[in-house]
Design a protein around this motif. Sequence first.
Motif, PDB file in Angstrom:
ATOM      1  N   UNK A   1       3.642   2.763   9.205  1.00  0.00           N
ATOM      2  CA  UNK A   1       2.731   3.893   9.102  1.00  0.00           C
ATOM      3  C   UNK A   1       1.585   3.627  10.460  1.00  0.00           C
ATOM      4  N   UNK A   2       1.248   2.877  10.439  1.00  0.00           N
ATOM      5  CA  UNK A   2      -0.043   2.661  11.070  1.00  0.00           C
ATOM      6  C   UNK A   2       0.117   2.455  12.873  1.00  0.00           C
ATOM      7  N   UNK A   3       0.952   2.093  12.777  1.00  0.00           N
ATOM      8  CA  UNK A   3       0.980   1.678  14.102  1.00  0.00           C
ATOM      9  C   UNK A   3       2.783   2.851  15.207  1.00  0.00           C
ATOM     10  N   UNK A   4       3.051   3.763  14.428  1.00  0.00           N
ATOM     11  CA  UNK A   4       4.469   4.220  14.613  1.00  0.00           C
ATOM     12  C   UNK A   4       3.891   6.048  14.779  1.00  0.00           C
ATOM     13  N   UNK A   5       3.702   6.833  15.074  1.00  0.00           N
ATOM     14  CA  UNK A   5       2.883   7.736  14.562  1.00  0.00           C
ATOM     15  C   UNK A   5       3.920   8.792  14.189  1.00  0.00           C
TER      16      UNK A   5
ATOM     17  N   UNK B   1       3.596  -4.510   2.254  1.00  0.00           N
ATOM     18  CA  UNK B   1       2.630  -4.791   3.567  1.00  0.00           C
ATOM     19  C   UNK B   1       3.742  -3.849   4.744  1.00  0.00           C
ATOM     20  N   UNK B   2       4.748  -4.185   4.651  1.00  0.00           N
ATOM     21  CA  UNK B   2       5.500  -3.579   5.916  1.00  0.00           C
ATOM     22  C   UNK B   2       5.566  -2.214   6.057  1.00  0.00           C
ATOM     23  N   UNK B   3       5.501  -1.052   5.344  1.00  0.00           N
ATOM     24  CA  UNK B   3       5.462  -0.213   5.365  1.00  0.00           C
ATOM     25  C   UNK B   3       4.240   0.163   5.929  1.00  0.00           C
TER      26      UNK B   3
END
Length: 514
Positions: free
Chosen positions: A249-253, A243-245
């Motif tokens: 990955x979804x918020x930091x380009x 969940x953390x990963x």
Amino acid sequence: MTNTKDTTGLEAIYLAALDSNVRFITAVAGYPMTAVADYFFEKKEFTNYDIHWFTNEKAALEAALGASVTGRRSMVMVKHVGMNVLSDPLMTAMMHTIGSGLVILAGDDPAAKASQNEQDSRFYGAISETATFDPATPQDAYDSLNRAFELSEETKVPVIMRITDRLENEEQEVSRSQINSKVKQEGKVLDRNIWKLTMHGKHQRFHIESETLLIHEAENSRFNHCLIKEGNVGIISSGYSSFIVDKILSTQLVYSSYSHLSLGMVTPLPEKLVKRFIEQHERILVVEESEPFIESYINTCCSKILGKRTGHLPFGIIEKEHVEFAFENIDNDELSKYIDIQTILNRGSRPICSDCPFMPLYNVLHNIQPVAGDMGCSIRTAPDPLNAVDTGFALGGAISTACGFPGKGIAVIGDFGLAHSGIIGLINAVDSGFDILAIILQNDVAAMTGGQSAPDLKEVVKALVPDTTCINIDELQKLEGKEACSENIQDMIQKKLDNKGVSVIYIEGKCTKH
């Protein structure tokens, strides 16, 4: 299909149990499992399942096995250290086979927030060779538990699902996919044809039949999510760490080119799936808690594996900043960031309650060594300033530990610890003729785990040990004051130490918190 908004992982587990038609539940109190069991107890009046507190995990699993072989889906709720205790019947159950689905819900405590140690229940999946689900979100928890019961029946073995407190508290909209298709068929019972096989034959049957299904499930499980990107970095994770990963990955380009293999089923390890993923990337970071479980499986076959053993991530709990640090240093083969060792001083003290009724005893034990302590409140008297007990190995273990001390050993154990397994140590001490003094603290509750009731074994102890003295410390303090009370207890201890054989001082007191 029904969607429920703002559903916690704990609530998702409850809903999955309902939709899986669970009929029999046993639980042993302990963080982080107490909250889950309490929730089930609160909801009991609206359901048709039986739920019972147990004082011992081995007994809890054995009762669930009894329900399973007679046609009722069952669930066992224990914390990670409880997996040690129930491992005996678990190992045999794998070869013995069961009837209706049986799931062991194992609550792990990364960072040991409220536990005597920090261990990883995924290893018990590997040791027992059963399936272990490691869900990352409330939806995963709901779906995994439903599938765990089905898989348990298909393979005729108990199945494990690991959870943590952060998963319990995480919120998400959950889709109840099985709400309109409850298990309504007759419960599966034990197939007695298993007794046509020898013990070795049962072992062979497991590997030929059950294990084959478990491996196929792992390699093709819908709970193992693989997202391949064009970059050369791959992340392998499981449980809440996934969940953390995913969030990073979804918020930091900057990390958008990282591939991610999230394992929701970790045993049997899906070796072919993992191997394919590794082969597609130049560097692999394994993100998991608490131990390097996945990492230890795969680092022997590939030198590009990064994780806890390379210093990219800490042992124990994984936080967002830990993963970000690992990402920032993905090109380094080894790091030395996580070298500090936590102390009570830098974490902050968690002392025993200042108004604990047994404080006069602890003040006396301060001047006596060695003293075998037990898991429970008394373990908090081991550090400064009390220094009252010297050891604390396992719940119920104090009496047996004291048997190994020179002279007449002293053990301090709570009534819950005595009922859990300490009574076995007392029986052995009497039978083997040891010289020990067992100081039993009776407050009628499991104070460290939420105040569940503890069995009163006083008459049993008196029958075992004629040299048993009972006092009520609350009354003693009222009559004599704390200082005189301590002196009285000190004299009592000295007299018992002068006697050969097993002696007991039963001290009754009321916990001020329950």
